[in-house]
Motif scaffolding. Structure first.
Motif, PDB file in Angstrom:
ATOM      1  N   LEU A   1       0.820  -1.203   0.000  1.00  0.00           N
ATOM      2  CA  LEU A   1       0.000   0.000   0.000  1.00  0.00           C
ATOM      3  C   LEU A   1       0.857   1.257   0.000  1.00  0.00           C
ATOM      4  O   LEU A   1       0.601   2.204  -0.747  1.00  0.00           O
ATOM      5  CB  LEU A   1      -0.925  -0.007   1.225  1.00  0.00           C
ATOM      6  N   ARG A   2       1.896   1.260   0.819  1.00  0.00           N
ATOM      7  CA  ARG A   2       2.717   2.456   0.965  1.00  0.00           C
ATOM      8  C   ARG A   2       3.503   2.804  -0.297  1.00  0.00           C
ATOM      9  O   ARG A   2       3.790   3.982  -0.547  1.00  0.00           O
ATOM     10  CB  ARG A   2       3.682   2.276   2.155  1.00  0.00           C
ATOM     11  N   VAL A   3       3.890   1.800  -1.074  1.00  0.00           N
ATOM     12  CA  VAL A   3       4.713   2.079  -2.267  1.00  0.00           C
ATOM     13  C   VAL A   3       3.860   2.454  -3.482  1.00  0.00           C
ATOM     14  O   VAL A   3       4.403   2.827  -4.518  1.00  0.00           O
ATOM     15  CB  VAL A   3       5.622   0.879  -2.624  1.00  0.00           C
ATOM     16  N   THR A   4       2.534   2.372  -3.358  1.00  0.00           N
ATOM     17  CA  THR A   4       1.671   2.790  -4.459  1.00  0.00           C
ATOM     18  C   THR A   4       1.848   4.289  -4.685  1.00  0.00           C
ATOM     19  O   THR A   4       1.901   5.078  -3.732  1.00  0.00           O
ATOM     20  CB  THR A   4       0.205   2.473  -4.138  1.00  0.00           C
ATOM     21  N   ASP A   5       1.932   4.700  -5.929  1.00  0.00           N
ATOM     22  CA  ASP A   5       2.169   6.112  -6.255  1.00  0.00           C
ATOM     23  C   ASP A   5       1.130   7.018  -5.594  1.00  0.00           C
ATOM     24  O   ASP A   5      -0.077   6.811  -5.729  1.00  0.00           O
ATOM     25  CB  ASP A   5       2.118   6.324  -7.774  1.00  0.00           C
ATOM     26  N   GLY A   6       1.627   8.003  -4.860  1.00  0.00           N
ATOM     27  CA  GLY A   6       0.759   8.988  -4.227  1.00  0.00           C
ATOM     28  C   GLY A   6       0.021   8.499  -3.000  1.00  0.00           C
ATOM     29  O   GLY A   6      -0.882   9.193  -2.513  1.00  0.00           O
ATOM     30  N   ALA A   7       0.385   7.338  -2.473  1.00  0.00           N
ATOM     31  CA  ALA A   7      -0.374   6.747  -1.362  1.00  0.00           C
ATOM     32  C   ALA A   7      -0.229   7.554  -0.074  1.00  0.00           C
ATOM     33  O   ALA A   7       0.869   7.919   0.331  1.00  0.00           O
ATOM     34  CB  ALA A   7       0.072   5.311  -1.129  1.00  0.00           C
ATOM     35  N   LYS A   8      -1.374   7.816   0.544  1.00  0.00           N
ATOM     36  CA  LYS A   8      -1.429   8.461   1.850  1.00  0.00           C
ATOM     37  C   LYS A   8      -2.552   7.799   2.644  1.00  0.00           C
ATOM     38  O   LYS A   8      -3.553   7.357   2.081  1.00  0.00           O
ATOM     39  CB  LYS A   8      -1.711   9.964   1.726  1.00  0.00           C
ATOM     40  N   VAL A   9      -2.395   7.741   3.969  1.00  0.00           N
ATOM     41  CA  VAL A   9      -3.439   7.170   4.816  1.00  0.00           C
ATOM     42  C   VAL A   9      -3.753   8.138   5.939  1.00  0.00           C
ATOM     43  O   VAL A   9      -2.856   8.778   6.497  1.00  0.00           O
ATOM     44  CB  VAL A   9      -3.022   5.792   5.387  1.00  0.00           C
ATOM     45  N   ALA A  10      -5.040   8.288   6.252  1.00  0.00           N
ATOM     46  CA  ALA A  10      -5.488   9.167   7.331  1.00  0.00           C
ATOM     47  C   ALA A  10      -6.432   8.385   8.230  1.00  0.00           C
ATOM     48  O   ALA A  10      -7.343   7.709   7.752  1.00  0.00           O
ATOM     49  CB  ALA A  10      -6.187  10.402   6.767  1.00  0.00           C
ATOM     50  N   ALA A  11      -6.212   8.479   9.526  1.00  0.00           N
ATOM     51  CA  ALA A  11      -7.048   7.783  10.502  1.00  0.00           C
ATOM     52  C   ALA A  11      -8.061   8.750  11.105  1.00  0.00           C
ATOM     53  O   ALA A  11      -7.775   9.929  11.325  1.00  0.00           O
ATOM     54  CB  ALA A  11      -6.191   7.181  11.603  1.00  0.00           C
ATOM     55  N   SER A  12      -9.268   8.231  11.355  1.00  0.00           N
ATOM     56  CA  SER A  12     -10.317   9.049  11.961  1.00  0.00           C
ATOM     57  C   SER A  12     -11.346   8.118  12.596  1.00  0.00           C
ATOM     58  O   SER A  12     -11.172   6.898  12.616  1.00  0.00           O
ATOM     59  CB  SER A  12     -10.993   9.933  10.903  1.00  0.00           C
TER      60      SER A  12
ATOM     61  N   ALA B   1     -14.684   2.610  15.853  1.00  0.00           N
ATOM     62  CA  ALA B   1     -13.432   2.654  16.608  1.00  0.00           C
ATOM     63  C   ALA B   1     -12.319   3.243  15.754  1.00  0.00           C
ATOM     64  O   ALA B   1     -11.448   3.949  16.265  1.00  0.00           O
ATOM     65  CB  ALA B   1     -13.046   1.251  17.073  1.00  0.00           C
ATOM     66  N   LEU B   2     -12.352   2.957  14.449  1.00  0.00           N
ATOM     67  CA  LEU B   2     -11.262   3.403  13.582  1.00  0.00           C
ATOM     68  C   LEU B   2     -11.712   3.380  12.129  1.00  0.00           C
ATOM     69  O   LEU B   2     -12.297   2.395  11.669  1.00  0.00           O
ATOM     70  CB  LEU B   2     -10.045   2.477  13.748  1.00  0.00           C
ATOM     71  N   THR B   3     -11.463   4.455  11.415  1.00  0.00           N
ATOM     72  CA  THR B   3     -11.649   4.500   9.966  1.00  0.00           C
ATOM     73  C   THR B   3     -10.329   4.909   9.329  1.00  0.00           C
ATOM     74  O   THR B   3      -9.724   5.908   9.735  1.00  0.00           O
ATOM     75  CB  THR B   3     -12.749   5.497   9.559  1.00  0.00           C
ATOM     76  N   CYS B   4      -9.885   4.129   8.356  1.00  0.00           N
ATOM     77  CA  CYS B   4      -8.636   4.410   7.649  1.00  0.00           C
ATOM     78  C   CYS B   4      -8.969   4.751   6.202  1.00  0.00           C
ATOM     79  O   CYS B   4      -9.541   3.919   5.490  1.00  0.00           O
ATOM     80  CB  CYS B   4      -7.698   3.207   7.701  1.00  0.00           C
ATOM     81  N   LEU B   5      -8.623   5.952   5.786  1.00  0.00           N
ATOM     82  CA  LEU B   5      -8.870   6.394   4.418  1.00  0.00           C
ATOM     83  C   LEU B   5      -7.541   6.446   3.669  1.00  0.00           C
ATOM     84  O   LEU B   5      -6.661   7.238   3.995  1.00  0.00           O
ATOM     85  CB  LEU B   5      -9.532   7.763   4.407  1.00  0.00           C
ATOM     86  N   TRP B   6      -7.438   5.582   2.663  1.00  0.00           N
ATOM     87  CA  TRP B   6      -6.262   5.564   1.785  1.00  0.00           C
ATOM     88  C   TRP B   6      -6.598   6.308   0.501  1.00  0.00           C
ATOM     89  O   TRP B   6      -7.653   6.083  -0.096  1.00  0.00           O
ATOM     90  CB  TRP B   6      -5.880   4.132   1.429  1.00  0.00           C
ATOM     91  N   THR B   7      -5.702   7.178   0.074  1.00  0.00           N
ATOM     92  CA  THR B   7      -5.826   7.819  -1.231  1.00  0.00           C
ATOM     93  C   THR B   7      -4.521   7.621  -1.987  1.00  0.00           C
ATOM     94  O   THR B   7      -3.440   7.565  -1.390  1.00  0.00           O
ATOM     95  CB  THR B   7      -6.117   9.323  -1.089  1.00  0.00           C
ATOM     96  N   SER B   8      -4.623   7.489  -3.301  1.00  0.00           N
ATOM     97  CA  SER B   8      -3.429   7.320  -4.129  1.00  0.00           C
ATOM     98  C   SER B   8      -3.763   7.719  -5.560  1.00  0.00           C
ATOM     99  O   SER B   8      -4.914   8.052  -5.876  1.00  0.00           O
ATOM    100  CB  SER B   8      -2.935   5.866  -4.092  1.00  0.00           C
ATOM    101  N   ASP B   9      -2.762   7.648  -6.416  1.00  0.00           N
ATOM    102  CA  ASP B   9      -2.999   7.952  -7.828  1.00  0.00           C
ATOM    103  C   ASP B   9      -3.897   6.903  -8.482  1.00  0.00           C
ATOM    104  O   ASP B   9      -4.465   7.152  -9.555  1.00  0.00           O
ATOM    105  CB  ASP B   9      -1.663   8.007  -8.583  1.00  0.00           C
TER     106      ASP B   9
END
Length: 208
Positions: free
Chosen positions: A86-97, A117-125
């Motif tokens: 996931l981390r090496v995907t182009d433009g990958a970022k993760v935000a917890a909320s 309890a936890l939501t993880c939003l991943w965004t990438s190219d």
């Protein structure tokens, strides 16, 4: 002034005995706090390590009577291989909320009222992925299995819980519920291999 023999020595012995008794009493009262202090120091050390290395997983959680406890951070939802991919995907970022689940079945989600309890939003190219871990009533799986097919989901039982999936073009949704736990994922255009199944392994770890 002449010293009166015996009086001061006797008083000093009395004061010494009283002081020793006070010290012993304080030690007895403080003893129950020693385990909590040790646990606090351990948790503080783990937090400091994650501040230095955000990729470091959280320490293994202590045994707890709360069977619905969720993984505490987004990092804890993924094994090493999945996290790296996931981390090496182009433009990958993760935000917890603690944002509510992303799902097309909004009415069903609202009726089940998952306590997030936890939501993880991943965004990438490549697209975006939203994954939510929550607690729900123990009958949430049966309710989901009855209501979600009407929303285009296919439901079935797997590993002692209900799993419902829906695909619509580039959108793939997964909702699982069992044992008082909820896991939902919405994948828009980005579909890492076995993503939903691997996250479920962290939420419902195999015991044994």
């Amino acid at each position: 002034m002449a010293r009166v023999g015996g009086r001061n020595a006797g008083f000093a012995w009395f004061v010494g005995i009283v002081s020793a008794a006070i010290v012993v009493t304080l030690l007895v009262l403080a003893a129950p706090m020693f385990p909590a202090a040790t646990q606090w120091l351990t948790q503080t050390g783990g937090t400091a390590q994650r501040a230095i290395d955000p990729d470091a997983p959280s320490p293994a959680p202590q045994a707890s009577p709360d069977a619905t406890a969720a993984p505490p951070t987004c990092r804890d939802l993924y094994n090493e291989a999945s996290w790296a991919a996931l981390r090496v995907t182009d433009g990958a970022k993760v935000a917890a909320s603690t944002d509510p689940p992303v799902s097309s079945a909004t009415a069903v989600v609202a009726a089940l009222e998952p306590s997030v309890a936890l939501t993880c939003l991943w965004t990438s190219d490549r697209g975006r992925i939203s994954t939510t871990v929550a607690t729900v009533p123990t009958d949430a799986g049966a309710i989901a299995a009855a209501a979600l097919p009407g929303k285009g989901f296919e439901c079935g039982e797997a590993d002692g819980r209900v799993r419902c999936t829906r695909a619509d073009g580039k959108l793939v949704e997964t909702i699982e519920a069992g044992g008082g736990r909820w896991l939902s994922t919405s994948q828009q255009a980005w579909h890492p291999e076995q993503y939903a199944a691997r996250v479920a392994e962290a939420v419902w770890p195999v015991e044994g």
